[in-house]
Write an enzyme that holds these catalytic residues in place. Structure first.
Site, mmCIF file in Angstrom:
data_model
loop_
_atom_site.group_PDB
_atom_site.id
_atom_site.type_symbol
_atom_site.label_atom_id
_atom_site.label_comp_id
_atom_site.label_asym_id
_atom_site.label_seq_id
_atom_site.Cartn_x
_atom_site.Cartn_y
_atom_site.Cartn_z
ATOM 1 N N CYS A 200 -6.311 -3.525 -10.744
ATOM 2 C CA CYS A 200 -6.188 -3.275 -9.439
ATOM 3 C C CYS A 200 -4.665 -2.939 -9.214
ATOM 4 C CB CYS A 200 -5.906 -4.773 -8.624
ATOM 5 S SG CYS A 200 -5.127 -4.813 -7.215
ATOM 6 N N CYS B 155 -6.078 2.977 -4.683
ATOM 7 C CA CYS B 155 -6.823 1.941 -4.409
ATOM 8 C C CYS B 155 -8.209 1.587 -4.977
ATOM 9 C CB CYS B 155 -6.827 1.259 -2.911
ATOM 10 S SG CYS B 155 -7.725 -0.053 -2.408
#
Length: 263
Positions: free
Chosen positions: A177, A70
């Site tokens: 992302c 992440c």
């Protein structure tokens, strides 16, 4: 060997699949936080506390390394995660692939969450690795959530909106992302219409992160190793199976050709 990965949701799937491709014999522990997601709107302190809980749940299964799958958690929680787990468990963060994209010398678009777009963190990466390169930061509101819930209509809508903000002469696209790597084909199709079919090079982080994890462990990649690796899934610390949304993506199905181990 056993390698753990963590994220708020299913953004860890691309890196997990990359590890499994490099070492089919590796046991994987996937630890996410459906009770606390999304992490992006949280304060850095709150996000760090959630990330520590997810990491400790994974650490209880004695992995040899932990991948933070992440970008947001890497930005805010990586120092705390390393302080809590290293040196016993090496912690590998995820950084958007701005450096390799810029090195190609073309025109770069960075697709990222609104919180990351324009942030000091991303601007520092651009300054350090893309000085003199034509870079466009493209915010993608709602795309990570759409991917998380496998909402095809929302994915199509948010991808189209981001594509409309992307210059039509771009040559390289950074998927900033980890969730976005799950819908690279949809992004590619949308930008193909935008650029008139001009070739594009996409840059994700999954392969680099998986390779770095093996390097930290001193382990060579061996894609031909026996496919004996097990899968342990933790959802907010609870043993589970992969959520149904994960199985709508190629990476999720790749990880579960056999029933997942739930303990």
């Amino acid at each position: 060997m056993k390698i753990a990965l963590m994220d708020s949701g299913i953004g860890l799937l691309p890196a997990a699949a990359a590890v499994r491709r490099l070492r089919p014999d590796a046991d994987l522990v996937l630890s996410s936080d459906p009770d606390g997601m999304p992490w992006g709107p949280r304060t850095p302190e709150d996000l760090t506390e959630r990330a520590l809980q997810v990491a400790r749940a994974a650490a209880a299964h004695a992995p040899e390394a932990l991948i933070v799958g992440c970008n947001t958690a890497t930005v805010h929680a990586l120092p705390a995660l390393r302080a809590a787990l290293e040196p016993g468990i090496p912690v590998i963060g995820t950084v958007p692939a701005i450096k390799p994209a810029a090195a190609r010398g073309g025109k770069v678009a960075i697709w990222a969450t609104p919180a990351t777009t324009g942030s000091p963190y991303q601007r520092a990466l651009i300054r350090d690795f893309a000085e003199g390169v034509d870079v466009t930061e493209v915010p993608c509101p709602g795309l990570a959530d759409a991917v998380q819930w496998a909402d095809e209509e929302a994915i199509a809508r948010t991808v189209a909106a981001a594509a409309a903000l992307t210059p039509d002469d771009v040559t390289d696209v950074v998927l900033g992302c980890t969730h976005y790597e799950l819908v690279e084909d949809a992004v590619r199709d949308a930008l193909r219409l935008r650029t008139g079919g001009a070739p594009l090079t996409f840059h994700g982080s999954a392969d680099a992160v998986a390779t770095q994890a093996l390097r930290r462990l001193g382990i060579e990649a061996d894609p031909e190793a026996p496919a004996t690796g097990s899968l342990t899934v933790l959802l907010s610390s609870r043993p589970s199976a992969l959520p149904s949304e994960a199985l709508t993506y190629t990476e999720g199905r790749f990880l579960t050709p056999q029933p997942a181990r739930t303990a």
